[in-house]
Structures are given as C-alpha cells and as structure tokens.
Design a protein around this motif. Structure first.
Motif, mmCIF file in Angstrom:
data_model
loop_
_atom_site.group_PDB
_atom_site.id
_atom_site.type_symbol
_atom_site.label_atom_id
_atom_site.label_comp_id
_atom_site.label_asym_id
_atom_site.label_seq_id
_atom_site.Cartn_x
_atom_site.Cartn_y
_atom_site.Cartn_z
ATOM 1 N N ILE A 23 0.570 -1.131 -0.159
ATOM 2 C CA ILE A 23 -0.055 -0.006 -0.066
ATOM 3 C C ILE A 23 0.831 1.373 -0.037
ATOM 4 O O ILE A 23 1.942 1.304 0.728
ATOM 5 C CB ILE A 23 -0.741 -0.113 1.211
ATOM 6 N N LYS A 24 0.603 2.276 -1.014
ATOM 7 C CA LYS A 24 1.606 3.316 -1.073
ATOM 8 C C LYS A 24 1.096 4.329 0.098
ATOM 9 O O LYS A 24 -0.259 4.485 0.142
ATOM 10 C CB LYS A 24 1.229 4.068 -2.406
ATOM 11 N N VAL A 25 2.057 4.666 0.756
ATOM 12 C CA VAL A 25 1.687 5.717 1.964
ATOM 13 C C VAL A 25 1.999 7.192 1.830
ATOM 14 O O VAL A 25 1.492 7.845 1.993
ATOM 15 C CB VAL A 25 2.280 5.064 3.377
ATOM 16 N N ALA A 26 3.155 7.276 1.371
ATOM 17 C CA ALA A 26 3.760 8.712 1.142
ATOM 18 C C ALA A 26 4.688 8.652 -0.001
ATOM 19 O O ALA A 26 5.582 7.724 -0.283
ATOM 20 C CB ALA A 26 4.382 9.200 2.127
ATOM 21 N N VAL A 27 4.943 9.892 -0.650
ATOM 22 C CA VAL A 27 5.937 10.118 -1.558
ATOM 23 C C VAL A 27 6.868 11.311 -0.938
ATOM 24 O O VAL A 27 6.120 12.344 -0.918
ATOM 25 C CB VAL A 27 5.468 10.506 -2.937
ATOM 26 N N ASP A 28 8.120 11.121 -1.258
ATOM 27 C CA ASP A 28 8.871 12.536 -0.646
ATOM 28 C C ASP A 28 8.786 13.529 -1.606
ATOM 29 O O ASP A 28 8.197 13.371 -2.888
ATOM 30 C CB ASP A 28 10.262 12.209 -0.332
ATOM 31 N N GLU A 29 9.091 14.654 -1.181
ATOM 32 C CA GLU A 29 9.296 16.058 -1.930
ATOM 33 C C GLU A 29 9.989 15.885 -3.264
ATOM 34 O O GLU A 29 9.355 16.784 -4.282
ATOM 35 C CB GLU A 29 9.188 17.317 -1.289
ATOM 36 N N GLY A 31 9.970 13.239 -5.326
ATOM 37 C CA GLY A 31 9.298 12.316 -6.083
ATOM 38 C C GLY A 31 10.158 10.990 -6.312
ATOM 39 O O GLY A 31 9.798 10.071 -7.165
ATOM 40 N N TRP A 32 11.451 10.857 -5.910
ATOM 41 C CA TRP A 32 12.442 9.852 -6.056
ATOM 42 C C TRP A 32 12.204 8.614 -4.727
ATOM 43 O O TRP A 32 12.861 7.669 -4.939
ATOM 44 C CB TRP A 32 13.891 10.214 -6.419
ATOM 45 N N GLU A 33 11.657 8.955 -3.818
ATOM 46 C CA GLU A 33 11.494 7.961 -2.832
ATOM 47 C C GLU A 33 9.984 8.049 -2.240
ATOM 48 O O GLU A 33 9.241 8.921 -2.261
ATOM 49 C CB GLU A 33 12.148 8.529 -1.398
ATOM 50 N N THR A 34 9.430 6.588 -2.383
ATOM 51 C CA THR A 34 8.231 6.447 -2.049
ATOM 52 C C THR A 34 8.094 5.209 -0.922
ATOM 53 O O THR A 34 8.932 4.272 -0.919
ATOM 54 C CB THR A 34 7.354 5.587 -3.204
ATOM 55 N N LEU A 35 7.244 5.494 -0.050
ATOM 56 C CA LEU A 35 6.985 4.761 1.158
ATOM 57 C C LEU A 35 5.787 3.812 1.068
ATOM 58 O O LEU A 35 4.698 4.474 0.585
ATOM 59 C CB LEU A 35 6.981 5.562 2.414
ATOM 60 N N TYR A 36 6.028 2.526 1.108
ATOM 61 C CA TYR A 36 4.938 1.393 1.012
ATOM 62 C C TYR A 36 4.866 0.938 2.478
ATOM 63 O O TYR A 36 5.745 0.794 3.136
ATOM 64 C CB TYR A 36 5.096 0.612 0.091
ATOM 65 N N GLN A 37 3.581 0.382 2.369
ATOM 66 C CA GLN A 37 3.350 -0.596 3.778
ATOM 67 C C GLN A 37 2.803 -1.976 3.534
ATOM 68 O O GLN A 37 1.960 -1.962 2.471
ATOM 69 C CB GLN A 37 2.332 0.145 4.870
ATOM 70 N N ASP A 38 3.371 -2.786 4.007
ATOM 71 C CA ASP A 38 2.810 -4.080 3.823
ATOM 72 C C ASP A 38 1.509 -4.469 4.669
ATOM 73 O O ASP A 38 1.578 -4.138 5.977
ATOM 74 C CB ASP A 38 4.082 -5.350 4.450
ATOM 75 N N PRO A 39 0.426 -4.840 4.252
ATOM 76 C CA PRO A 39 -0.834 -4.762 5.067
ATOM 77 C C PRO A 39 -0.965 -5.894 5.890
ATOM 78 O O PRO A 39 -1.659 -6.013 6.802
ATOM 79 C CB PRO A 39 -1.825 -5.074 3.787
ATOM 80 N N LEU A 62 13.977 -1.819 -3.170
ATOM 81 C CA LEU A 62 13.089 -1.846 -2.263
ATOM 82 C C LEU A 62 13.656 -2.472 -1.169
ATOM 83 O O LEU A 62 14.132 -3.447 -1.048
ATOM 84 C CB LEU A 62 11.963 -2.759 -2.881
ATOM 85 N N LYS A 63 13.474 -1.682 0.182
ATOM 86 C CA LYS A 63 14.080 -2.186 1.334
ATOM 87 C C LYS A 63 13.107 -1.926 2.375
ATOM 88 O O LYS A 63 12.397 -0.768 2.432
ATOM 89 C CB LYS A 63 15.400 -1.839 1.641
ATOM 90 N N VAL A 64 13.305 -2.534 3.623
ATOM 91 C CA VAL A 64 12.553 -2.495 4.820
ATOM 92 C C VAL A 64 12.968 -1.234 5.589
ATOM 93 O O VAL A 64 14.566 -1.422 5.621
ATOM 94 C CB VAL A 64 12.392 -3.752 5.546
#
Length: 77
Positions: A23-29, A31-39, A62-64
C-alpha cells in the motif's frame, strides 16, 4: 547496438509488489522516494532509485525501513 534497458526479475518482482500487494503511504518532495506498507505485518518499505546518473534513476531498490526511519523521511507516525 540496442541501448534499451531490460527489466530483470528483481525489477519485475518490485513492480508486482507495488501494484498488487503493498500500500502506497507517501512520496517524498523530490518524487524519488516512495513509502509503502505491507498490509499483513505493517512493515514499511522504501522504494528508491539510487542511480540518479541513469535515465529514470536506473533500477529500483525496495528495502524494509523502521517506523523511525519512515518518520524521519516522510513524517509518518
């Protein structure tokens, strides 16, 4: 000579996780880093493109990351 970049199995797996699972949670200002979460386990995953010298940032990584890192990078509690 063909300069087309081929996606390897790792790139394909990351794309699959992004589109079908995480699940996409956030994108940094930038646009090169995106935070996802494992449901399932709520772990945070950071998607980056660390090879900025390549077109499109090169292959994705992609890394934890910890919740503390998520807060530091994205302001996520």
């Amino acid at each position: 000579m063909d300069d087309k970049i081929e996606r390897d199995e790792i790139c394909k797996r990351i794309e699959k996780l992004k589109s079908d699972y995480l699940i996409k949670v956030a994108v940094d200002e930038t646009g090169w880093e995106t935070l996802y979460q494992d449901p399932n386990d709520n772990r945070y995953w950071l998607l980056t493109y660390p090879n900025s010298e390549y077109h499109g940032g090169g292959p994705p990584t992609l890394k934890v990351i910890t919740s503390i890192e998520a807060f530091e990078i994205f302001g996520i509690d």
